[in-house]
Design a protein around this motif. Structure first.
Motif, short mmCIF file in Angstrom:
data_model
loop_
_atom_site.label_atom_id
_atom_site.label_comp_id
_atom_site.label_asym_id
_atom_site.label_seq_id
_atom_site.Cartn_x
_atom_site.Cartn_y
_atom_site.Cartn_z
N PHE A 1 30.18 39.47 32.24
CA PHE A 1 30.58 39.83 33.60
C PHE A 1 29.67 40.97 34.08
O PHE A 1 30.06 42.14 34.01
N LYS B 1 44.65 43.28 39.67
CA LYS B 1 43.50 42.41 39.91
C LYS B 1 43.51 41.24 38.93
O LYS B 1 44.01 41.35 37.81
N ARG B 2 42.90 40.14 39.37
CA ARG B 2 42.97 38.92 38.57
C ARG B 2 41.59 38.39 38.17
O ARG B 2 41.50 37.35 37.53
N ASP B 3 40.53 39.09 38.52
CA ASP B 3 39.19 38.55 38.25
C ASP B 3 38.61 39.07 36.94
O ASP B 3 39.12 39.99 36.32
N PHE B 4 37.53 38.39 36.53
CA PHE B 4 36.71 38.80 35.40
C PHE B 4 37.55 39.01 34.12
O PHE B 4 38.28 38.12 33.73
N LYS C 1 40.17 40.42 33.51
CA LYS C 1 41.63 40.43 33.64
C LYS C 1 42.25 39.14 33.10
O LYS C 1 43.46 39.08 32.87
N ASP D 1 42.83 33.45 35.01
CA ASP D 1 42.66 31.99 35.03
C ASP D 1 43.19 31.36 33.75
O ASP D 1 43.92 30.37 33.78
N SER E 1 42.53 33.71 46.00
CA SER E 1 41.26 33.19 46.46
C SER E 1 41.36 31.68 46.67
O SER E 1 42.34 31.04 46.26
N GLU F 1 39.67 29.45 45.18
CA GLU F 1 39.65 28.82 43.86
C GLU F 1 41.03 28.89 43.21
O GLU F 1 41.48 27.93 42.58
N GLU F 2 41.70 30.02 43.36
CA GLU F 2 43.04 30.16 42.78
C GLU F 2 44.03 29.24 43.48
O GLU F 2 44.87 28.60 42.82
#
Length: 369
Positions: free
Chosen positions: A127, A202-205, A207, A210, A237, A239-240
């Motif tokens: 990342f 936060k839910r990205d990278f 975290k 997914d 997002s 994508e989510e």
């Protein structure tokens, strides 16, 4: 004894764990007679600094999302901090982030660096947004530092793994619980499902959201009364939304903005389990938040989470979907286990007090002067 804190973490962040950490230190020191401090800061939108007696930065909310404006305000703040450093009216310098602008300005004055995590070292290639290439800069700072404060034993192990440093310079000072749950009855502002799994932040990278969602989707599909609430971290997002729709769970996966601490308190109090699937965190304050509200915790093993919660949490392998699903399922469907975890959590929380963090940090300062 006078400590100089700089602008770095307060310039661009409205909220955040690092700015909250320094804010709480200054709050604890404000009325003490044995320590003085100054925060070098001209411009900031940081919410923690609203109405504090020791800082009066100018806000720029209308330009907060303008990249060039942020660059300009950051430069002005850096010039201000540089001026303070050159004046030398301090005994210890404690920068609030990892920029090296000060290295040629502090002379022989003691330098304290707080090291929060080794995310860029461990996951920087996976990342790059985490700061791939920061290791050399951090090494320069750690080499010059007189003391390196590590926020957890796990982070200390990472420091020793990724950097060349004398272990004796590294002092572990765990973070404290800054979350205040009302002791009296409080109003419940949210209308929530009767049963839900809670994800916060936060839910990205790193975290790992997914993978977590893919892990618990079968539980949600098999149990029509169970929901997933994602609190904070921004709306879903595209994508989510697509991933949620592909599972047919649009009505069962809910985004909840965090309006204030009371929002979080109600979510923690009513959740069946709070799940923290991050690949790595330097500390993990949400675990303390959850436990202080009586919320059972399921979290990644092999990180700082183990030392915070110990036997008050159920653990899983963050990169193993079956492991995540099994841990969440274990807690959701065992009310006796939930009650045991609540009690153990309540017992752990007092071990992490904000006052203790400040006192141990002050001891670090005093040892240097």
């Amino acid at each position: 004894m006078k400590i100089l804190y700089d602008h770095q973490t307060f310039t661009g962040s409205q909220y955040g764990g690092i700015s909250r950490y320094f804010f709480e230190l200054m709050n604890a020191f404000w009325e003490r007679k044995d320590v003085d401090f100054e925060l070098s800061l001209k411009f900031s939108n940081n919410e923690y600094l609203r109405n504090v007696p020791y800082a009066h930065p100018w806000g720029y909310a209308r330009l907060a999302n303008n990249f060039r404006a942020n660059q300009a305000f950051s430069l002005v703040n850096r010039l201000c901090s540089s001026t303070k450093l050159n004046a030398g009216d301090f005994d210890i310098f404690h920068p609030t982030y990892y920029h090296s602008y000060f290295l040629d300005k502090i002379g022989k004055k003691p330098l304290v660096i707080t090291f929060h995590d080794a995310l860029s070292e461990k996951y920087g290639k996976q990342f790059p947004v985490l700061g791939e290439g920061l290791t050399e800069l951090k090494q320069r700072l750690l080499t010059r530092a007189d003391v390196v404060i590590s926020v957890s034993e796990a982070t200390k192990r990472s420091i020793l793994e990724y950097f060349s440093i004398d272990e004796a310079k590294v002092k572990v000072v765990p973070l404290g619980n800054y979350f205040e749950r009302p002791t009296a009855n409080h109003s419940l502002a949210l209308t929530l499902p009767d049963r839900f799994v809670l994800f916060v932040g936060k839910r990205d990278f790193y975290k790992n959201f997914d993978r977590f969602f893919e892990s618990v989707a079968p539980l949600l599909k098999n149990d029509k009364d169970l929901h997933l609430i994602c609190a904070g971290g921004g709306g879903f997002s595209a994508e989510e939304k697509q991933a949620i729709a592909e599972q047919g769970l649009q009505s069962r996966v809910i985004y909840q903005p965090i309006i204030d601490d009371m929002t979080l308190i109600q979510l923690y109090e009513e959740a069946q389990v709070f799940v923290f699937p991050s690949l790595m965190e330097g500390f993990g304050l949400p675990i303390l938040e959850a436990m202080s509200c009586g919320c059972p915790v399921a979290a990644t093993t092999g990180t700082s989470f183990d030392e915070i919660a110990q036997d008050a949490a159920v653990y899983f392998e963050a990169e193993n979907k079956e492991s995540i699903r099994a841990a969440v399922e274990k807690v959701v469907y065992d009310e006796t286990l939930q009650q045991t975890m609540r009690q153990r959590g309540y017992e752990r929380v007092p071990l992490f007090r904000a006052e203790t963090t400040a006192q141990k940090t002050l001891e670090v300062y005093k040892a240097l002067v």
